[in-house]
Design a protein around this motif. Structure first.
Motif, PDB file in Angstrom:
ATOM      1  N   GLY A   1       0.811  -1.203   0.000  1.00 17.15           N
ATOM      2  CA  GLY A   1       0.000   0.000   0.000  1.00 17.15           C
ATOM      3  C   GLY A   1       0.844   1.253   0.000  1.00 17.15           C
ATOM      4  O   GLY A   1       2.069   1.205   0.038  1.00 17.15           O
TER       5      GLY A   1
ATOM      6  N   TRP B   1      -0.212  11.279  -0.032  1.00 23.44           N
ATOM      7  CA  TRP B   1      -0.015   9.848  -0.235  1.00 23.44           C
ATOM      8  C   TRP B   1       1.006   9.679  -1.345  1.00 23.44           C
ATOM      9  O   TRP B   1       0.927  10.353  -2.379  1.00 23.44           O
ATOM     10  CB  TRP B   1      -1.306   9.168  -0.688  1.00 23.44           C
TER      11      TRP B   1
ATOM     12  N   GLN C   1       2.222   6.676  -3.769  1.00 24.38           N
ATOM     13  CA  GLN C   1       1.775   5.352  -4.198  1.00 24.38           C
ATOM     14  C   GLN C   1       2.664   4.851  -5.340  1.00 24.38           C
ATOM     15  O   GLN C   1       3.057   5.632  -6.203  1.00 24.38           O
ATOM     16  CB  GLN C   1       0.315   5.462  -4.664  1.00 24.38           C
TER      17      GLN C   1
ATOM     18  N   TRP D   1      -6.709   4.577   3.345  1.00 25.08           N
ATOM     19  CA  TRP D   1      -6.409   3.436   2.477  1.00 25.08           C
ATOM     20  C   TRP D   1      -7.197   2.214   2.927  1.00 25.08           C
ATOM     21  O   TRP D   1      -7.213   1.872   4.103  1.00 25.08           O
ATOM     22  CB  TRP D   1      -4.915   3.157   2.505  1.00 25.08           C
TER      23      TRP D   1
ATOM     24  N   PHE E   1      -9.253   4.342  -1.683  1.00 26.54           N
ATOM     25  CA  PHE E   1      -9.208   5.313  -0.591  1.00 26.54           C
ATOM     26  C   PHE E   1     -10.634   5.760  -0.326  1.00 26.54           C
ATOM     27  O   PHE E   1     -11.402   5.975  -1.269  1.00 26.54           O
ATOM     28  CB  PHE E   1      -8.367   6.535  -0.981  1.00 26.54           C
TER      29      PHE E   1
ATOM     30  N   GLU F   1      -7.067   3.565  -6.446  1.00 17.72           N
ATOM     31  CA  GLU F   1      -5.730   3.464  -5.861  1.00 17.72           C
ATOM     32  C   GLU F   1      -4.738   4.459  -6.447  1.00 17.72           C
ATOM     33  O   GLU F   1      -3.721   4.738  -5.830  1.00 17.72           O
ATOM     34  CB  GLU F   1      -5.191   2.043  -5.987  1.00 17.72           C
TER      35      GLU F   1
END
Length: 94
Positions: A5, A20, A22, A50, A57, A68
């Protein structure tokens, strides 16, 4: 990171610009995405959380679901060099 994640980074100047980070790409230097923890116009207490089971999310205040890749949230440019150094700009993409 795709298996575990995203990473949450608190804003460098204090509350309000938390991000975030990612990784969704096939290689270590591809597919890095950075985006805001909050939807535009949301208060500081409204954050996206998350959900690993769904790989989404969810906004803690209104329940909006984001994919995502953070589509629909403010996006920030990310670059990764050949040595694997990640550079994140705090100037939002337009």
């Amino acid at each position: 990171m795709a298996e575990t994640g995203p990473l949450l980074f608190p804003g460098p100047e204090g509350a309000g610009r938390d991000i975030w980070l990612q990784h969704l790409g096939p290689g270590q230097t591809d597919g890095w995405i950075a985006f805001s923890v909050r939807a535009a116009g949301s208060g500081l207490d409204c954050v996206t959380e998350w959900q690993p089971a769904d790989r989404t999310f969810v906004d803690s205040c209104d329940g909006t679901i984001y994919p995502e890749d953070g589509d629909g949230l403010v996006q920030y440019p990310v670059a990764v060099d050949a040595e694997g150094t990640i550079t994140l700009s705090l100037v939002p993409l337009s």
